[in-house]
Enzyme design. Structure first.
Site, PDB file in Angstrom:
ATOM      1  CB  THR A  14       4.579 -35.839  -5.532  1.00  0.00           C
ATOM      2  OG1 THR A  14       3.336 -35.819  -6.218  1.00  0.00           O
ATOM      3  CG2 THR A  14       5.544 -36.712  -6.272  1.00  0.00           C
ATOM      4  CB  VAL A  15       7.762 -33.398  -2.363  1.00  0.00           C
ATOM      5  CG1 VAL A  15       9.094 -33.222  -1.644  1.00  0.00           C
ATOM      6  CG2 VAL A  15       7.887 -32.965  -3.815  1.00  0.00           C
ATOM      7  CD  GLU A 131      20.755 -27.974  -2.462  1.00  0.00           C
ATOM      8  OE1 GLU A 131      20.568 -27.498  -3.596  1.00  0.00           O
ATOM      9  OE2 GLU A 131      21.750 -27.709  -1.761  1.00  0.00           O
ATOM     10  CB  ILE A 138      21.194 -30.309  -8.997  1.00  0.00           C
ATOM     11  CG1 ILE A 138      20.836 -31.191 -10.197  1.00  0.00           C
ATOM     12  CG2 ILE A 138      22.535 -29.630  -9.200  1.00  0.00           C
ATOM     13  CD1 ILE A 138      20.655 -30.398 -11.489  1.00  0.00           C
ATOM     14  CE  LYS A 207      12.383 -24.997  -9.934  1.00  0.00           C
ATOM     15  NZ  LYS A 207      12.034 -25.956 -10.974  1.00  0.00           N
TER      16      LYS A 207
HETATM   17  N1  HSE Z   1       7.465 -27.986 -12.154  1.00  0.00           N
HETATM   18  C1  HSE Z   1       8.847 -28.077 -11.786  1.00  0.00           C
HETATM   19  C2  HSE Z   1       9.634 -28.547 -13.008  1.00  0.00           C
HETATM   20  C3  HSE Z   1       9.015 -29.035 -10.645  1.00  0.00           C
HETATM   21  O1  HSE Z   1       9.025 -28.956 -14.006  1.00  0.00           O
HETATM   22  O2  HSE Z   1      10.849 -28.476 -12.988  1.00  0.00           O
HETATM   23  C4  HSE Z   1      10.319 -28.910  -9.932  1.00  0.00           C
HETATM   24  O3  HSE Z   1      10.492 -27.653  -9.352  1.00  0.00           O
END
Ligand code: HSE
Length: 439
Positions: A14-15, A131, A138, A207
Site C-alpha cells: 500500500t505505502v 516521519e 502528521i 510510536k
Molecule cells: N496500523 C496502524 C494504525 C497503521 O492503525 O494506525 C499506521 O501506522
C-alpha cells in the site's frame, strides 16, 4: 537543478505504491522543493507478477532487499517492508553501512533497534529518516526534532493508532460490536497485517517509544512501556463513561516525572471537552507541551496510503536538501539512559467498573475499602446489568457499579481493588481505566 538522486524502494505494498504515485503526480513541486530530480531506479518486492496499477517499465527489479540496499545505482534506500527483524532490519543496516541514506516507515524496527541504527547512520554520515513511522501524515518527528528543539518538553500525549481509534469511535457512535468494527478497519487498510499489534497497543507503543526519545533526549526504550490494549472495552463501559462526560481513547502517554519518564499505553477516559475527544475514526493526534512553546496539538490522518506516502516523500526531500540531522535528534552518544518511572507511582483519576452481587451491604463494603486507602469518589452509578443475565452463580442478581475516582495513587487503588476482590462481593475482575487529564 544540477543533480539527480536515485531511489531504491523495498516493498511495493500500500505505502510503496502510494510513494510511487505521489512522486509521479506531484513531480514538479517535489523536484522544486528537493532542489534536484528524484528517480526511482530500482525496486524490490515479494511478487513481481501482480498488477499494482503502476508502470514499472525501465526500473530495475531486484529480488532481494539486502542486495538492493547495497546497489550502486541508489543513493536513498526506502524501506517499506515492515517488521522489527529479518529482511527489513538487515536491509536497513546494509544500506546505512554502504553509505546510503535511509527513509523508513517501520515503527517496530525503530522502536526496537533505533539506537543502534542511528549510531550506524552517524558513523557513515548518512540520514535515517522515519516521519512515516509515527502518525502518518502528521509531521510530529520533524516538529519534535526541529520545531520544538529549544524546549524542555514535559509531556507527549497521542492517539497514535488509527485502527483502535476507528474501533472505539464506531463502537461508541454506532453501538456496534468490537469484532464487526475491526473487520471494517482491516478492509480499509488501516490495520497491521496482524491486527493484534493494533488492538493490543503494541503499534501505539512502537510510536510512543520513538516520540519519547525525541521529546526527552533519552535512548529509545520500548521495553519500559506499560502496555494495555483495547480488547476488554465493552459497550457498557462506553455508555457509562459517556454519561459521565468522557469518551475512551487508546492513548500513548510520555510524561516527565520527578522519578523519571513515565511511558504508558492504555485505554483512557478523556473528557468530552478535550480536543482529543474530537479525534474520530482513523485520525491521529499528538499533544506536546514545551516550557516555552506551551501546548501544541497536531492532528491528521494517521494511516493509509496517501498520508503515509506524504511523510515518506517529505523525508526524501529533506535528504535531497542536504538536511541530514541526527536521526534521534542528537548524537547517540549524548542520549541519556532511559530512566523509567514506576507505574505504581502514577497518580490520576480512574474509572472503575464492578459487577457487584446484589445483596445487602455489598456496596457499603466496597466503599469502605476505598475509604481505607483514603480514596475519594467523584461519582457512582449503580444499576441492574443489561449486558449479562443479571443472575450470578449463586442465583442472586448483579448490579453494575461504575465509579469515577478523584486523583489518587495507582498503588492505593490497586490495593483497594485487591481487597474488594478478596471480599467476594464482585462477580468479575474489576475493570479499571485511567482518566487522562494531561490533555
Ligand atoms: N496500523 C496502524 C494504525 C497503521 O492503525 O494506525 C499506521 O501506522
Amino acid at each position: 537543478m544540477t543533480h539527480r538522486l536515485k531511489l531504491g524502494i523495498a516493498g511495493l505494498g500500500t505505502v510503496g505504491v502510494g510513494v510511487w504515485k505521489l512522486l509521479n503526480e506531484n513531480r514538479e513541486r517535489i523536484f522544486a522543493n528537493a532542489g534536484c530530480e528524484l528517480e526511482i531506479t530500482a525496486v524490490c518486492a515479494r511478487n513481481a507478477d501482480i498488477d499494482r496499477g503502476i508502470d514499472l517499465k525501465g526500473v530495475r527489479w531486484v529480488d532481494n532487499a539486502v542486495e538492493l540496499a547495497s546497489s550502486d545505482d541508489i543513493d536513498i534506500f526506502v524501506e517499506l517492508i515492515g517488521g522489527e527483524e529479518g529482511i527489513a532490519r538487515e536491509a536497513v543496516e546494509t544500506a546505512l553501512a554502504h553509505g546510503k541514506h535511509v527513509v523508513t516507515a517501520n515503527k517496530a524496527l525503530l522502536a526496537h533497534h533505533g539506537n543502534e541504527l542511528a549510531a550506524i547512520a552517524e558513523k557513515h554520515n548518512v540520514a535515517l529518516n522515519y516521519e512515516a513511522a509515527v502518525a502518518g501524515a502528521i509531521p510530529i518527528v520533524k516538529s519534535l526534532r526541529e520545531g520544538l528543539a529549544g524546549n524542555n518538553v514535559s509531556s507527549v500525549v497521542g492517539i497514535l493508532n488509527g485502527t483502535c481509534n476507528y474501533i472505539l469511535t464506531k463502537m461508541a457512535s454506532e453501538g456496534r460490536e468490537f469484532a464487526d468494527v475491526l473487520s471494517d478497519a482491516q478492509k480499509m487498510g488501516y490495520a497491521e497485517a496482524d491486527p493484534t499489534f493494533d488492538i493490543g497497543g503494541h503499534d501505539t507503543a512502537h510510536k510512543l517509544a520513538i516520540l519519547t526519545c525525541l521529546a526527552f533526549g533519552s535512548r529509545i526504550d520500548f521495553n519500559s512501556i506499560y502496555l494495555e490494549g483495547i480488547e476488554a472495552i465493552t459497550q457498557a463501559d462506553l455508555k457509562a463513561v459517556h454519561e459521565l462526560g468522557y469518551c475512551i481513547k487508546l492513548l500513548g502517554v510520555a510524561i516527565r516525572t520527578d522519578s523519571g519518564i513515565e511511558q504508558r499505553v492504555h485505554p483512557s477516559l478523556v473528557p468530552l471537552t478535550s480536543p482529543l475527544a474530537a479525534i474520530d475514526g482513523a485520525f491521529n493526534a499528538v499533544a506536546v507541551e514545551g516550557n516555552y512553546s506551551g501546548k501544541i496539538i497536531l492532528q491528521g490522518a494517521g494511516a493509509g496510503q496517501k498520508p503515509t506516502a506524504s511523510a515518506v516523500i517529505a523525508d526524501i526531500i529533506d535528504i535531497a536538501r542536504v538536511n541530514a540531522l541526527y536521526p534521534l535528534g542528537r548524537e547517540v552518544a549524548k542520549l541519556a539512559p532511559y530512566q523509567r518511572a514506576r507505574m505504581r507511582a502514577h497518580e490520576g483519576g480512574y474509572y472503575v467498573g464492578l459487577a457487584v452481587h446484589d445483596r445487602p451491604g455489598a456496596v457499603a463494603a466496597i466503599a469502605k475499602r476505598f475509604g481505607e486507602q483514603e480514596i475519594s469518589l467523584e461519582s457512582i452509578i449503580q444499576r441492574g446489568t443489561d449486558t449479562q443475565s443479571g443472575e450470578d452463580a449463586e442465583g442472586g442478581g448483579q448490579q453494575s457499579v461504575v465509579l469515577i475516582i478523584h486523583e489518587t495513587a495507582e498503588a492505593a487503588l490497586r490495593e483497594a481493588l485487591a481487597s474488594i476482590e478478596a471480599d467476594g462481593h464482585i462477580a468479575d475482575r474489576p475493570r479499571m481505566i485511567r482518566i487522562e487529564k494531561t490533555i
